[in-house]
Every structure is written in structure tokens, then in C-alpha cells.
Motif scaffolding. Structure first.
Motif, PDB file in Angstrom:
ATOM      1  N   VAL A   4       2.740   1.070  -9.610  1.00 20.68           N
ATOM      2  CA  VAL A   4       2.990   2.484  -9.337  1.00 20.68           C
ATOM      3  C   VAL A   4       4.436   2.614  -8.889  1.00 20.68           C
ATOM      4  N   ASN A  21      -5.385   8.733  -1.365  1.00 20.06           N
ATOM      5  CA  ASN A  21      -5.972   7.982  -2.478  1.00 20.06           C
ATOM      6  C   ASN A  21      -7.051   6.997  -2.050  1.00 20.06           C
ATOM      7  N   LEU A  25      -8.682   3.458  -3.898  1.00 21.74           N
ATOM      8  CA  LEU A  25      -8.033   2.210  -3.487  1.00 21.74           C
ATOM      9  C   LEU A  25      -9.042   1.218  -2.924  1.00 21.74           C
ATOM     10  N   LEU A  61      -7.272  -1.196  -7.265  1.00 21.21           N
ATOM     11  CA  LEU A  61      -8.262  -0.143  -7.441  1.00 21.21           C
ATOM     12  C   LEU A  61      -9.672  -0.665  -7.195  1.00 21.21           C
ATOM     13  N   ILE A  69      -4.580   8.754  -9.583  1.00 16.76           N
ATOM     14  CA  ILE A  69      -3.756   8.517  -8.404  1.00 16.76           C
ATOM     15  C   ILE A  69      -3.090   9.837  -8.065  1.00 16.76           C
TER      16      ILE A  69
END
Length: 77
Positions: A4, A21, A25, A61, A69
């Protein structure tokens, strides 16, 4: 893991990103690269602090399937 990058022209607050998030996550941290004096690269778990403009980082993830995201302007440090 997913690579990311901070999409904003401002620093990104790590804690705010993680909170926004947390549903996708696996861990409550991101992984940031750090260069040692001998040019060895290590990855540190980071749960607070800032992500510089265009700086990349990794997240793990919960599911390998499709995930979204979230980046919002209130994450700006």
C-alpha cells in the motif's frame, strides 16, 4: 500481504489508518521498511506514527479475497 502507498500529499497517521481498516486487517499494525547502516533492509511492525508522502508499507489482510482499503482525509497527520 498487500503493498500500500500513502496517496495523499500529506503525512498519513498510522493509528487512524489502522482503526479505519480494522475489519480487513489481520494485525493491528503495518510493516514499514527500515534501512540499517550496513544497507540491510528490515521490516518493523508499526502501530502508530506517520507515513510520509508516497511512502509504501505492507498490511496483512484477514482474508485473501476481495477487500476494500479505506483512505480518508481525516487520516492526515
Amino acid at each position: 500481504y498487500l503493498a500500500v502507498c500513502n496517496p495523499y500529499p500529506f503525512k498519513l497517521d498510522v493509528k487512524k489508518f489502522i482503526i479505519a481498516n480494522e475489519s480487513v486487517l489481520k494485525n493491528a499494525y503495518i510493516s514499514k521498511q527500515r534501512l540499517l547502516p550496513n544497507y540491510e533492509i528490515v521490516w518493523d511492525p508499526v502501530s502508530e506514527g506517520e507515513i510520509a508522502v508516497t511512502e509504501g508499507f505492507f498490511i496483512e489482510l484477514k482474508n485473501a479475497g476481495q477487500n476494500t482499503i479505506i483512505f480518508t482525509k481525516d487520516m492526515i497527520a
